[in-house]
Design an enzyme around this catalytic site. Structure first.
Site, PDB file in Angstrom:
ATOM      1  N   HIS A 172      -1.725   0.715   7.573  1.00 13.90           N
ATOM      2  CA  HIS A 172      -2.147   0.658   5.944  1.00 13.90           C
ATOM      3  C   HIS A 172      -2.036   2.174   5.756  1.00 13.90           C
ATOM      4  O   HIS A 172      -2.216   3.177   6.530  1.00 13.90           O
ATOM      5  CB  HIS A 172      -3.325   0.257   6.051  1.00 13.90           C
ATOM      6  CG  HIS A 172      -4.034   0.205   4.687  1.00 13.90           C
ATOM      7  ND1 HIS A 172      -3.378  -0.447   3.514  1.00 13.90           N
ATOM      8  CD2 HIS A 172      -5.099   0.782   4.125  1.00 13.90           C
ATOM      9  CE1 HIS A 172      -4.067  -0.446   2.638  1.00 13.90           C
ATOM     10  NE2 HIS A 172      -5.304   0.591   2.838  1.00 13.90           N
TER      11      HIS A 172
ATOM     12  N   CYS B  90       0.861  -1.260   0.043  1.00 12.45           N
ATOM     13  CA  CYS B  90       0.074  -0.145   0.121  1.00 12.45           C
ATOM     14  C   CYS B  90       0.822   1.385   0.131  1.00 12.45           C
ATOM     15  O   CYS B  90       0.503   2.224  -0.675  1.00 12.45           O
ATOM     16  CB  CYS B  90      -0.921   0.009   1.233  1.00 12.45           C
ATOM     17  SG  CYS B  90      -0.047  -0.122   2.728  1.00 12.45           S
TER      18      CYS B  90
END
Length: 993
Positions: free
Chosen positions: A353, A98
């Protein structure tokens, strides 16, 4: 509906009053339960056990009524993968990438960078022909620039909702399962891109990184004594701002530029004063880039824990930032508009994340980029830039779009076919299910399992197979009626015409022979209960004279059960699934095993048969019963062995009994003689040792430890063991006759396989046993120097080739195991771990551990000696035989005794360390990145390495030391591992590897 047992009784109640020869067709149909009423949907909620007329709950509910077309297929709508109009394209998260995806989206929306990259010429000369591309070849970018070009072109004009960046990630050598620091990635990639573009001839391309992202500042030091300024110029691509203690972005910038005093031990050496002076030092911004990258330092090193930690401090900032107050040269325009914000979700520095909020430079609208998913924040219509000249890149995008459209068409066609097939099946079921009940019309029986599969939308319908329900007369077995359904002949005709199969089971398939036999058996079973009471009363009577008969005590205890089983066998194979839900059948392999065990069981009165088929000599196993009792028992067991009370016992067994007593006496004599002849070997006292060679001899002999252990067992219990007649030393030799051990190995790991013998003991062994090969070690003095060098020579000599092959095989065995046991020991507070546990005490037996025989498979022979009662020719010892023997000998010594704090895990040699850490996480509740594993002092750190290559073998003990757990581990969006500070991007293309 009545329970199954009541149905069974009701179906056969007539057999209590009807003799077998009086069975009629009505009785047969009653046995097959045709009289039962069919069930009604809505009243009966599930399929009734044992009722062949119940057609409810067999899977029909999913077809009746209106059905959603989506239930006919498991193919997602391909249009869900299509890019929506006026939307951006997402990027696939390859595991923990990510942080890459967010920066790719930020860089893509930098129009100047994107346009410059499009101007880079392609190096794929064999792929590009003139102004077009070759149709038959797939495009494979060769450089980082080409990968970025192709990604940007797809992000701009692809028809897909998201694209796969794996080519770009692979080109950089990034680990897709390893979360990394996004700021470090940005810094390293910009440096790599700048270096790559520096070779371009076009200055707009060559200088794009510096033009967009590069600024300049100076470290300025001013001497307090003379006022001299010292400047050190430096370029920057981002400003790293400390956020601790601040609430606003402008405060962070002010701290970055604030003046620092150099005093005391930190004084500055002034070139003008030629001495250390108090001074001030600060950073002056000389020039700013077009795109200003401000890195908020949220990840800091915690000196107390020795780990990174994340600062969750709130920092406020506006969408407009005026940098003019902070630069040295005033007068220019230094007002910046916020264009992107990179966000890390999660409270830990080692997991979480990344997402990005990015403003489209053309529309001014904000979008949230979260890997494949992109969300428009608010505002106006999006107008993607299409004015760039993509040259041959557009052809590549068009080709990828064409492939995507073909895939969409293919998926849509597959969906349509599945829907059409489902609709046809729907109509078929709606039509036929209403006609399934037979009623009073002609009927047939069909397997319930087949009907369920016909109604199962997930499996294709196969031909009907009723063979499993047939009796020995090739008709429908009465006991199989619980797994059959009675349907109308009309429905059966359609089924067989469409699907085929058989055999067809009409009313003629009802087996009269089986019903008659069952009737006979049931009558006998009813009579058995009365006869059981009669026999019990007869057994109480005293037998006089020679009127009695010998019957085995075991047979008397279980005669009624044996009679029942015998009656069931006469009735045929009883269906074992009657007590289960309809359609469940017994496993074929289990049935075979059970039948095999039943065949091995003794029949009535065979428990007093000797091996010669006569009456056994042991009176403790039998008793006399009266003639009346025997006659009653013989009605149920007409073939049972008959032994009147005057029958003599087996004469051969009597002879063997006498011989056995003589053999026991002989064995005791042999054991006593051998124990007296070899007292130290038996008691394991005063044994020689190779590592500390005894002074009073220059020769020692060798036998296998296995021979010694077996001999000791015989000497301890001569009546329970056969004498050991030979010394099988060939098990210690290779097929060429060479020794399999080195002198060094016999002092260490192989010492458990051999036993050393004194010369005097060896002479006695040669008298007492047959020796196939003599193995000895001789000590000699070599050289004239005092003291002379000592050498040890073996006879026969070592075979180097076979020894090396043995070692390789041992290593291969240790590295190719599957489902072996290892132990994980959790270390608490760095305390020393006890590796060996205290042996368990056996309080229920007086035998020592070595007295206990290990069970061997039938027919297994000991490879290194022959027993006196065996006449089999000794098998030649091969290399494989030796390995098997060695494993057998050492398996007890390799066993690990589990101690407190340890847990046993089943592992295989080919699984990775990462997979083992997951097992440990479930066993100890310690996250993988908090696990510090070691084995024999060696740290286990390579998560991708297999356990075999790391030296983890069966019975190994792995030490686990757990760090403090990370609180938000279980709540992260991605499955991530710890990003070790000392590793980072080591080994990737970002650092030139």
């Amino acid at each position: 509906m009545a329970p199954r047992l009541q149905l069974e009784k009701a179906a056969w109640r007539w057999a209590e009053t009807v003799r077998p020869e009086e069975v009629s067709q009505e009785h047969i149909e009653t046995a097959y339960r045709i009289w039962l009423e069919p069930c009604i949907r809505g009243v009966c909620r599930r399929n009734c056990k044992g009722n062949p007329n119940c057609l409810v709950g067999i899977g029909e509910h999913i077809w009746l009524g209106e059905i959603d077309e989506n239930s006919f297929h498991n193919i997602d709508d391909p249009n869900c993968e299509r890019r929506k109009k006026n939307s951006f394209v997402g990027l696939t998260n390859l595991g923990a990438t990510c942080y890459v995806n967010t920066f790719l989206q930020v860089w893509f929306l930098n129009l100047e960078l994107r346009q410059a990259l499009y101007l880079c010429p392609s190096t794929c000369s064999d792929y590009v022909m003139g102004d077009s591309i070759q149709e038959e070849k797939d495009y494979e970018p060769q450089t980082i620039c080409e990968h970025l070009q192709y990604l940007f072109a797809l992000l701009q004009n692809s028809n897909r909702r998201y694209i796969d960046p794996s080519g770009f990630v692979k080109a950089l050598g990034l680990d897709t399962g390893q979360q990394q620091d996004a700021q470090e990635f940005s810094k390293l990639f910009m440096s790599l891109l700048e270096d790559t573009l520096s070779k371009q001839k076009n200055p707009d391309v060559r200088n794009i990184v510096q033009q967009q992202f590069c600024g300049e500042y100076a470290y300025v030091t001013v001497c307090n004594q003379c006022g001299r300024e010292s400047k050190l110029l430096s370029k920057f691509y981002e400003l790293e701002l400390n956020i601790q203690g601040h609430k606003q972005l402008t405060d962070c910038i002010s701290e970055f530029l604030k003046e620092e005093k150099l005093e005391g031990d930190n004084r500055y050496f002034c070139e003008n004063c030629q001495s250390k002076q108090n001074a001030t030092r600060k950073i002056r911004l000389l020039s700013l880039p077009c795109t200003l990258n401000l890195q908020l330092m949220r990840f800091v090193f915690d000196r107390q824990t020795g780990h990174k930690k994340k600062l969750n401090t709130y920092i406020g900032f506006s969408e407009i930032l005026d940098m003019e107050p902070y630069v040295e040269h005033k007068g220019g325009s230094y007002v910046y508009e916020l264009s992107a914000v990179l966000i890390h979700r999660g409270v830990s520095a080692y997991s979480g994340h990344y997402i990005a909020h990015v403003k489209d430079p053309q529309s001014g609208e904000w979008y949230k980029f979260n890997d494949e998913d992109i969300e428009k924040m608010e505002g106006k219509k999006l107008q993607l830039g299409i004015e760039e000249d993509l040259a041959f890149l557009q052809e590549l995008v068009d080709r990828d779009n064409s492939k995507f459209e073909e895939w969409c068409i293919e998926m849509a066609e597959m969906r349509k076919q599945s829907v059409d097939k489902g609709k046809a099946k729907h109509e078929e079921v709606k039509e036929l299910y209403q006609r399934l009940p037979a009623g009073a019309e002609p009927y047939e029986f069909v397997s319930l399992e087949w009907l369920q599969k016909w109604l199962d939308e997930s499996t294709p319908t196969k031909p009907i197979d009723n063979h499993a329900c047939l009796c020995s007369h090739d008709k429908l077995h009465p006991d199989k009626i619980s797994i059959m359904k009675r349907i109308s002949e009309y429905a059966a005709d359609i089924f067989y015409s469409r699907y085929g199969g058989g055999p067809r089971l009409t009313v003629k398939a009802l087996c009269k022979e089986c019903v008659v036999e069952r009737c006979r058996v049931l009558r006998l079973k009813n009579q058995l209960n009365e006869d059981y009471k009669t026999v019990n009363n007869l057994l109480k009577a005293t037998v006089k004279g020679n009127d009695g008969f010998w019957v085995g005590k075991s047979s008397l205890r279980s005669w009624r059960q044996l009679a029942l089983e015998q009656l069931d066998e006469q009735d045929g194979d009883v269906d074992q699934s009657n007590g289960k839900m309809n359609g469940n059948t017994l496993n074929k392999e289990e049935s075979k095993e059970e039948r095999k065990e039943e065949e091995e069981e003794l029949n009535f009165n065979e428990d007093i048969l000797c091996p010669h088929g006569e009456l056994c000599i042991s009176e403790n196993e039998r008793r006399l019963v009266s003639k009346d009792a025997w006659n009653k028992l013989q009605q149920y067991f007409p073939k049972a062995p008959e032994f009147p009370s005057y029958r003599e016992c087996c004469s051969q067994c009597k002879i063997l009994e006498r011989e056995g007593e003589e053999n026991e006496a002989l064995h005791k004599m042999i054991a006593n003689e051998q124990k007296t002849s070899l007292p130290n070997l038996f008691q394991d006292k005063n044994r020689p040792c190779l590592s500390n060679w005894p002074e009073d001899t220059d020769v020692l002999y060798i036998v296998s430890q296995f021979f010694v252990e077996e001999w000791r067992k015989f000497v301890r219990k001569p009546t329970r063991c056969s004498p050991v007649s030979s010394v099988g030393n060939s098990a210690l030799l290779c097929p060429h006759g060479g020794l399999m051990f080195t002198f060094a190995s016999m002092t260490k790991e192989d010492s458990k396989l051999i036993a050393l013998i004194w010369p005097g003991e060896w002479q006695m062994i040669q008298k007492l046993f047959v020796v196939d090969h003599v193995i000895k070690i001789t000590r000699t003095e070599v050289g004239d120097v005092n003291p002379s060098e000592t050498q040890y020579i073996s006879e026969p000599k070592l075979c180097p080739e076979c020894r090396e092959g043995l070692l390789c095989q041992q290593q291969r065995d240790l590295r190719e195991y599957t489902q072996a046991t290892i132990y994980v020991h959790k270390v608490v507070d760095n305390k020393k771990v006890m590796k060996d546990s205290v042996p368990e005490l056996n309080v229920s037996s007086s035998e020592t551990e070595e007295d206990k025989e290990e069970a061997k498979p039938d027919g297994e022979k000991d490879p290194d000696f022959n027993q006196s009662n065996g006449g089999t020719k000794r098998q030649k010892i091969t290399h494989q035989n030796y390995i098997a023997y060695q494993k057998q000998v050492i398996r007890r010594s390799m066993r690990h005794r589990k101690v407190r704090g340890e847990k046993a895990l089943l592992v295989s040699a080919n699984q990775t360390l990462k997979e083992l850490k997951i097992q440990i996480m479930h066993a100890f509740s310690v996250a993988p990145f908090d696990q510090n594993l070691s084995i024999d002092g060696k740290i286990l750190s390579d998560d991708c390495a297999t356990l075999g290559t790391l030296g983890v073998i069966p019975e190994s003990v792995i030490l686990l030391k757990a760090d403090e757990p990370i609180a938000d581990y279980a709540a992260m969006d991605d499955v991530m591992q710890v990003c070790m500070p000392e590793e980072g991007f080591k080994g990737t293309g970002l650092l030139g590897h």
